[in-house]
Design a protein around this motif. Structure first.
Motif, short mmCIF file in Angstrom:
data_model
loop_
_atom_site.label_atom_id
_atom_site.label_comp_id
_atom_site.label_asym_id
_atom_site.label_seq_id
_atom_site.Cartn_x
_atom_site.Cartn_y
_atom_site.Cartn_z
N TYR A 178 -18.43 19.28 7.00
CA TYR A 178 -17.93 18.98 5.65
C TYR A 178 -16.48 19.45 5.52
O TYR A 178 -16.11 20.51 6.04
N LYS A 179 -15.68 18.66 4.80
CA LYS A 179 -14.25 18.94 4.62
C LYS A 179 -14.00 19.36 3.17
O LYS A 179 -14.48 18.73 2.23
N PHE A 180 -13.22 20.44 3.01
CA PHE A 180 -12.82 20.92 1.70
C PHE A 180 -11.31 21.16 1.71
O PHE A 180 -10.80 21.75 2.66
N LYS A 181 -10.63 20.74 0.67
CA LYS A 181 -9.21 21.04 0.53
C LYS A 181 -9.09 22.30 -0.32
O LYS A 181 -9.74 22.41 -1.35
N ASP A 182 -8.28 23.25 0.15
CA ASP A 182 -8.07 24.48 -0.62
C ASP A 182 -7.30 24.15 -1.89
O ASP A 182 -6.18 23.68 -1.83
N ASN A 183 -7.93 24.40 -3.01
CA ASN A 183 -7.29 24.13 -4.30
C ASN A 183 -6.75 25.41 -4.94
O ASN A 183 -6.53 25.46 -6.13
N GLY A 184 -6.57 26.44 -4.12
CA GLY A 184 -6.04 27.70 -4.61
C GLY A 184 -7.12 28.74 -4.86
O GLY A 184 -6.81 29.89 -5.17
N LEU A 185 -8.37 28.38 -4.72
CA LEU A 185 -9.47 29.31 -4.96
C LEU A 185 -10.02 29.90 -3.67
O LEU A 185 -10.93 30.72 -3.70
N GLY A 186 -9.49 29.49 -2.53
CA GLY A 186 -9.92 30.03 -1.25
C GLY A 186 -11.22 29.44 -0.75
O GLY A 186 -11.71 28.43 -1.25
N ALA A 187 -11.81 30.12 0.23
CA ALA A 187 -13.00 29.62 0.90
C ALA A 187 -14.24 29.67 0.02
O ALA A 187 -15.27 29.10 0.38
N GLY A 188 -14.18 30.33 -1.12
CA GLY A 188 -15.33 30.38 -2.02
C GLY A 188 -15.76 29.01 -2.50
O GLY A 188 -16.93 28.81 -2.85
N THR A 189 -14.86 28.06 -2.48
CA THR A 189 -15.20 26.70 -2.91
C THR A 189 -16.10 25.99 -1.90
O THR A 189 -16.63 24.93 -2.21
#
Length: 142
Positions: free
Chosen positions: A45-56
């Motif tokens: 799965y791919k996640f873009k960092d939106n400023g909240l870090g890896a917690g997303t």
């Protein structure tokens, strides 16, 4: 007067779309391995960092994309504009964008079991390794 404003807005929108090149801006290959051996059929799965870090990345339902690893253990991702990176060409001007992405796998209960952080810039063609621990991946005991 209102018709002229609507036509003008439509014309501007059409011109903006024609000036921006929406395309693949970078590629990332995630090599999924366990004990150095490639794993096929694993969903990454791919996640873009939106400023909240890896917690997303704790909940895979918030992923912005996914890919399944092939026979060589490679999950291929094409990062496109405007969703992943900003367009590299706007009105003939070359632009560069950079972002941080997280690539993760999850166990049968939906708990994240592996993560790799990848900083990506426009034009990159990267390969990173994602080491998956022993146990269930995607509900399969591999």
């Amino acid at each position: 007067m209102k018709k002229i404003q609507i036509l003008l807005a439509a014309l501007v929108a059409v011109m903006m779309c024609s000036c921006v090149g929406f395309k693949t801006e970078a590629t990332v290959n995630i090599k999924v391995v366990r004990n150095g051996q490639p794993l096929s059929g694993v969903t990454v799965y791919k996640f873009k960092d939106n400023g909240l870090g890896a917690g997303t990345t704790l909940d895979k339902s918030t992923a912005s994309g996914s890919a399944v690893s092939d026979g060589g253990g490679i999950a291929h991702f094409e990062l496109k504009s405007p969703d992943d990176l900003d367009p590299s060409n706007v009105a003939g001007l070359e632009l560069n964008d950079a972002a941080t992405f997280y690539f993760c796998t999850y166990d049968a209960e939906g708990t994240r079991n592996a993560i790799v952080t990848v900083p990506v810039s426009t034009g990159d063609n990267l390969t990173r390794t994602l080491e998956v621990p022993e146990g269930l991946v995607n509900g399969n005991d591999e």
